[in-house]
Design a protein around this motif. Sequence first.
Motif, PDB file in Angstrom:
ATOM      1  N   ARG A 264       1.028  -0.731  26.505  1.00  0.00           N
ATOM      2  CA  ARG A 264       0.195   0.110  27.363  1.00  0.00           C
ATOM      3  C   ARG A 264      -0.010   1.506  26.782  1.00  0.00           C
ATOM      4  O   ARG A 264      -0.999   2.173  27.075  1.00  0.00           O
ATOM      5  CB  ARG A 264       0.832   0.257  28.747  1.00  0.00           C
ATOM      6  N   SER A 265       0.953   1.947  25.979  1.00  0.00           N
ATOM      7  CA  SER A 265       0.873   3.304  25.437  1.00  0.00           C
ATOM      8  C   SER A 265      -0.179   3.450  24.351  1.00  0.00           C
ATOM      9  O   SER A 265      -0.521   4.557  23.960  1.00  0.00           O
ATOM     10  CB  SER A 265       2.241   3.723  24.878  1.00  0.00           C
ATOM     11  N   ILE A 266      -0.706   2.307  23.857  1.00  0.00           N
ATOM     12  CA  ILE A 266      -1.745   2.353  22.827  1.00  0.00           C
ATOM     13  C   ILE A 266      -3.065   2.738  23.480  1.00  0.00           C
ATOM     14  O   ILE A 266      -3.547   2.061  24.393  1.00  0.00           O
ATOM     15  CB  ILE A 266      -1.884   0.994  22.113  1.00  0.00           C
ATOM     16  N   SER A 267      -3.651   3.817  23.040  1.00  0.00           N
ATOM     17  CA  SER A 267      -4.924   4.281  23.591  1.00  0.00           C
ATOM     18  C   SER A 267      -6.042   3.308  23.235  1.00  0.00           C
ATOM     19  O   SER A 267      -6.066   2.766  22.124  1.00  0.00           O
ATOM     20  CB  SER A 267      -5.263   5.669  23.040  1.00  0.00           C
ATOM     21  N   PRO A 268      -6.987   3.056  24.173  1.00  0.00           N
ATOM     22  CA  PRO A 268      -8.124   2.180  23.854  1.00  0.00           C
ATOM     23  C   PRO A 268      -8.907   2.653  22.639  1.00  0.00           C
ATOM     24  O   PRO A 268      -9.476   1.848  21.901  1.00  0.00           O
ATOM     25  CB  PRO A 268      -8.985   2.255  25.127  1.00  0.00           C
ATOM     26  N   ASP A 269      -8.917   3.974  22.415  1.00  0.00           N
ATOM     27  CA  ASP A 269      -9.635   4.510  21.258  1.00  0.00           C
ATOM     28  C   ASP A 269      -8.955   4.141  19.947  1.00  0.00           C
ATOM     29  O   ASP A 269      -9.591   4.096  18.893  1.00  0.00           O
ATOM     30  CB  ASP A 269      -9.748   6.036  21.360  1.00  0.00           C
ATOM     31  N   GLU A 270      -7.619   3.874  20.026  1.00  0.00           N
ATOM     32  CA  GLU A 270      -6.870   3.520  18.825  1.00  0.00           C
ATOM     33  C   GLU A 270      -6.964   2.032  18.503  1.00  0.00           C
ATOM     34  O   GLU A 270      -6.589   1.607  17.416  1.00  0.00           O
ATOM     35  CB  GLU A 270      -5.390   3.904  19.000  1.00  0.00           C
ATOM     36  N   TYR A 271      -7.448   1.237  19.474  1.00  0.00           N
ATOM     37  CA  TYR A 271      -7.459  -0.220  19.302  1.00  0.00           C
ATOM     38  C   TYR A 271      -8.815  -0.682  18.773  1.00  0.00           C
ATOM     39  O   TYR A 271      -9.858  -0.311  19.298  1.00  0.00           O
ATOM     40  CB  TYR A 271      -7.166  -0.913  20.638  1.00  0.00           C
ATOM     41  N   SER A 272      -8.791  -1.466  17.729  1.00  0.00           N
ATOM     42  CA  SER A 272     -10.006  -2.050  17.166  1.00  0.00           C
ATOM     43  C   SER A 272      -9.879  -3.570  17.219  1.00  0.00           C
ATOM     44  O   SER A 272      -8.969  -4.139  16.612  1.00  0.00           O
ATOM     45  CB  SER A 272     -10.206  -1.594  15.716  1.00  0.00           C
ATOM     46  N   TYR A 273     -10.795  -4.209  17.952  1.00  0.00           N
ATOM     47  CA  TYR A 273     -10.746  -5.661  18.085  1.00  0.00           C
ATOM     48  C   TYR A 273     -10.939  -6.339  16.729  1.00  0.00           C
ATOM     49  O   TYR A 273     -10.229  -7.282  16.382  1.00  0.00           O
ATOM     50  CB  TYR A 273     -11.818  -6.121  19.072  1.00  0.00           C
ATOM     51  N   THR A 274     -11.894  -5.823  15.951  1.00  0.00           N
ATOM     52  CA  THR A 274     -12.146  -6.401  14.631  1.00  0.00           C
ATOM     53  C   THR A 274     -10.927  -6.269  13.727  1.00  0.00           C
ATOM     54  O   THR A 274     -10.542  -7.216  13.028  1.00  0.00           O
ATOM     55  CB  THR A 274     -13.357  -5.714  13.972  1.00  0.00           C
ATOM     56  N   ALA A 275     -10.304  -5.072  13.762  1.00  0.00           N
ATOM     57  CA  ALA A 275      -9.108  -4.863  12.937  1.00  0.00           C
ATOM     58  C   ALA A 275      -7.984  -5.792  13.377  1.00  0.00           C
ATOM     59  O   ALA A 275      -7.222  -6.306  12.551  1.00  0.00           O
ATOM     60  CB  ALA A 275      -8.670  -3.406  13.025  1.00  0.00           C
ATOM     61  N   SER A 276      -7.870  -6.022  14.695  1.00  0.00           N
ATOM     62  CA  SER A 276      -6.838  -6.925  15.210  1.00  0.00           C
ATOM     63  C   SER A 276      -7.058  -8.346  14.695  1.00  0.00           C
ATOM     64  O   SER A 276      -6.116  -9.017  14.259  1.00  0.00           O
ATOM     65  CB  SER A 276      -6.847  -6.915  16.742  1.00  0.00           C
ATOM     66  N   ILE A 277      -8.313  -8.806  14.722  1.00  0.00           N
ATOM     67  CA  ILE A 277      -8.641 -10.137  14.208  1.00  0.00           C
ATOM     68  C   ILE A 277      -8.271 -10.244  12.729  1.00  0.00           C
ATOM     69  O   ILE A 277      -7.669 -11.233  12.281  1.00  0.00           O
ATOM     70  CB  ILE A 277     -10.129 -10.449  14.400  1.00  0.00           C
ATOM     71  N   MET A 278      -8.596  -9.218  11.961  1.00  0.00           N
ATOM     72  CA  MET A 278      -8.298  -9.245  10.527  1.00  0.00           C
ATOM     73  C   MET A 278      -6.802  -9.266  10.266  1.00  0.00           C
ATOM     74  O   MET A 278      -6.331  -9.969   9.361  1.00  0.00           O
ATOM     75  CB  MET A 278      -8.947  -8.038   9.834  1.00  0.00           C
ATOM     76  N   ARG A 279      -6.039  -8.504  11.060  1.00  0.00           N
ATOM     77  CA  ARG A 279      -4.576  -8.524  10.894  1.00  0.00           C
ATOM     78  C   ARG A 279      -4.019  -9.919  11.193  1.00  0.00           C
ATOM     79  O   ARG A 279      -3.108 -10.394  10.510  1.00  0.00           O
ATOM     80  CB  ARG A 279      -3.919  -7.478  11.795  1.00  0.00           C
ATOM     81  N   LEU A 280      -4.563 -10.562  12.224  1.00  0.00           N
ATOM     82  CA  LEU A 280      -4.095 -11.902  12.565  1.00  0.00           C
ATOM     83  C   LEU A 280      -4.450 -12.904  11.469  1.00  0.00           C
ATOM     84  O   LEU A 280      -3.643 -13.767  11.117  1.00  0.00           O
ATOM     85  CB  LEU A 280      -4.715 -12.348  13.894  1.00  0.00           C
ATOM     86  N   LEU A 281      -5.636 -12.778  10.910  1.00  0.00           N
ATOM     87  CA  LEU A 281      -6.052 -13.698   9.856  1.00  0.00           C
ATOM     88  C   LEU A 281      -5.244 -13.517   8.572  1.00  0.00           C
ATOM     89  O   LEU A 281      -5.134 -14.445   7.766  1.00  0.00           O
ATOM     90  CB  LEU A 281      -7.542 -13.517   9.554  1.00  0.00           C
ATOM     91  N   CYS A 282      -4.664 -12.322   8.404  1.00  0.00           N
ATOM     92  CA  CYS A 282      -3.828 -12.052   7.225  1.00  0.00           C
ATOM     93  C   CYS A 282      -2.350 -12.337   7.474  1.00  0.00           C
ATOM     94  O   CYS A 282      -1.521 -12.176   6.574  1.00  0.00           O
ATOM     95  CB  CYS A 282      -4.008 -10.598   6.781  1.00  0.00           C
ATOM     96  N   ASN A 283      -2.019 -12.749   8.687  1.00  0.00           N
ATOM     97  CA  ASN A 283      -0.640 -13.052   9.063  1.00  0.00           C
ATOM     98  C   ASN A 283      -0.364 -14.520   8.715  1.00  0.00           C
ATOM     99  O   ASN A 283      -0.742 -15.437   9.444  1.00  0.00           O
ATOM    100  CB  ASN A 283      -0.453 -12.800  10.569  1.00  0.00           C
ATOM    101  N   LYS A 284       0.289 -14.763   7.570  1.00  0.00           N
ATOM    102  CA  LYS A 284       0.451 -16.132   7.059  1.00  0.00           C
ATOM    103  C   LYS A 284       1.219 -17.051   7.999  1.00  0.00           C
ATOM    104  O   LYS A 284       0.794 -18.194   8.235  1.00  0.00           O
ATOM    105  CB  LYS A 284       1.102 -16.094   5.675  1.00  0.00           C
ATOM    106  N   PRO A 285       2.376 -16.613   8.568  1.00  0.00           N
ATOM    107  CA  PRO A 285       3.055 -17.511   9.510  1.00  0.00           C
ATOM    108  C   PRO A 285       2.180 -17.886  10.695  1.00  0.00           C
ATOM    109  O   PRO A 285       2.169 -19.044  11.129  1.00  0.00           O
ATOM    110  CB  PRO A 285       4.276 -16.689   9.952  1.00  0.00           C
ATOM    111  N   PHE A 286       1.411 -16.918  11.210  1.00  0.00           N
ATOM    112  CA  PHE A 286       0.542 -17.200  12.349  1.00  0.00           C
ATOM    113  C   PHE A 286      -0.568 -18.176  11.965  1.00  0.00           C
ATOM    114  O   PHE A 286      -0.906 -19.090  12.736  1.00  0.00           O
ATOM    115  CB  PHE A 286      -0.055 -15.905  12.890  1.00  0.00           C
ATOM    116  N   MET A 287      -1.152 -18.015  10.787  1.00  0.00           N
ATOM    117  CA  MET A 287      -2.233 -18.914  10.381  1.00  0.00           C
ATOM    118  C   MET A 287      -1.727 -20.343  10.164  1.00  0.00           C
ATOM    119  O   MET A 287      -2.441 -21.319  10.446  1.00  0.00           O
ATOM    120  CB  MET A 287      -2.910 -18.392   9.115  1.00  0.00           C
TER     121      MET A 287
END
Length: 501
Positions: free
Chosen positions: A259-282
Amino acid sequence: MGDKADFDDRDIKDAKENGLDLGVQSPDVTDQIECTSIPNTDSGSPATTRLYRRRWVIVFLFSSYSLCNAFQWIQYGIINNIFMKFYNVDSFDIDWLSMVYMLTYIPFIFPVTWLLDKKGLRVIALVATAINCIGTWIKVASVRPSLFWVTMLGQFACSLAQVFILGMPSRLASVWFGSDEVSTACSIGVFGNQLGIAIGFLVPPILVPNVDDMNELAHHISIMFYITAGVATVIFVLVVMVFQERPELPPTQAQAQARSISPDEYSYTASIMRLLCNKPFMLLVISYGLNVGCFYAVSTLLNRMIIEHYPGEEVNAGRIGLTIVVAGMVGSLICGVWLDKTKTYKQTTLVVYLLSLVGMLVYAFTLNLGHMWVVFITSGVLGFFMTGYLPLGFEFAVELTYPESEGTSSGLLNCSAQIFGIIFTIGQGKIIDAWGTLAGNIFLSIFLLIGTVMTGFIKSDLRRQKANLQAEKQAASAAGSLSSVQDYGATASSAPWQRWS
């Protein structure tokens, strides 16, 4: 010395007000289940957490509208031959009434998860139940042999509603439930979907018997559609009146940090890219898709497989489907409770995946023995592990991807499942037509074997558990510091000869 004593007294007073255990009971104890205050990792200031009894109402309401939507996914496929006769179409057309749920999910999941991150759970719940309700009433208007396109339109609306439902259990569990409850809560959320599928297997063969008179058949289909529309309408009204966005205070320190993460600090596209680069998750995304895709194929084609070996057994085909899903519901709840107690995410996921493969092989080689009771037993074993795997995948994904949005990680899992579901349903259907059910089920078993091997290579990086453990350590440290402050305050307030003796 006087200034120092005053400062310590204020610290003690502040600590009491923030809920640390100094022998003071909160006046709101009748409403709260748990209330703690421990330092936030970013600022060091206390972050109060609390569990509300309302969380159970929220999760059961979610399960209810998930149930209503999931029922409609399989209501055509389980009486495939009856709808073929009524609408005068072939079996592949009826299969698409199931596969449209999978196809619709793929392009719409990314905008829906973006909307979830921007608008929250309540908006998603309202949209899901509204679209589902509209879809049910469209199908009420489709009960004529020439209106197959109308029933497909209604089913498309319900499939669109599913996009707003399928990935929500892990997000809802994280937002409302404590760290020792999240897996159980996620299992309850998945439970509703599974129960809907179970009812979808059981009820349509009972409500819509295989009769030759088209007017009588239309009457039976109409009754089923009206019941579904009525239930969907009631649930929509309940969601409007009851469903809440989130609790006032977060349930866990991990959620407080999120909750402490500001909406301005959150990027949906960046989140998707981080997930796609997360090998265990993929690796988990692919293995999850293989397992759940097999379940979708088996569920969609179950009527065809049973009727091929046991002609005229439409009702028993529905009961076998019910057995698969009810066994899976039990498996889901057991796995959820087990994860909350042990936190052995990878080990449990791997064992359940392997047993899903074993169950699939046993089912494949016993289906054609001619004994219906054997099919019931093997189907139950298959369902216990294959369907029981669903919440395991959700919760393991949240652990591997924290602090990314639970809706985004769950959405990617389900997107994989829908893609493999379409491939497996079409592929197994063609194989069954050409070489029979045994070859079709072995086809699925090969992919379950691949998924089992991939699961073994997933690195178990439990990020959410690490965040909660870190917060608990800070809580212990804060409690120790407070104890020192109390001792110092007591010394400062004693007589001079006591302090210096």
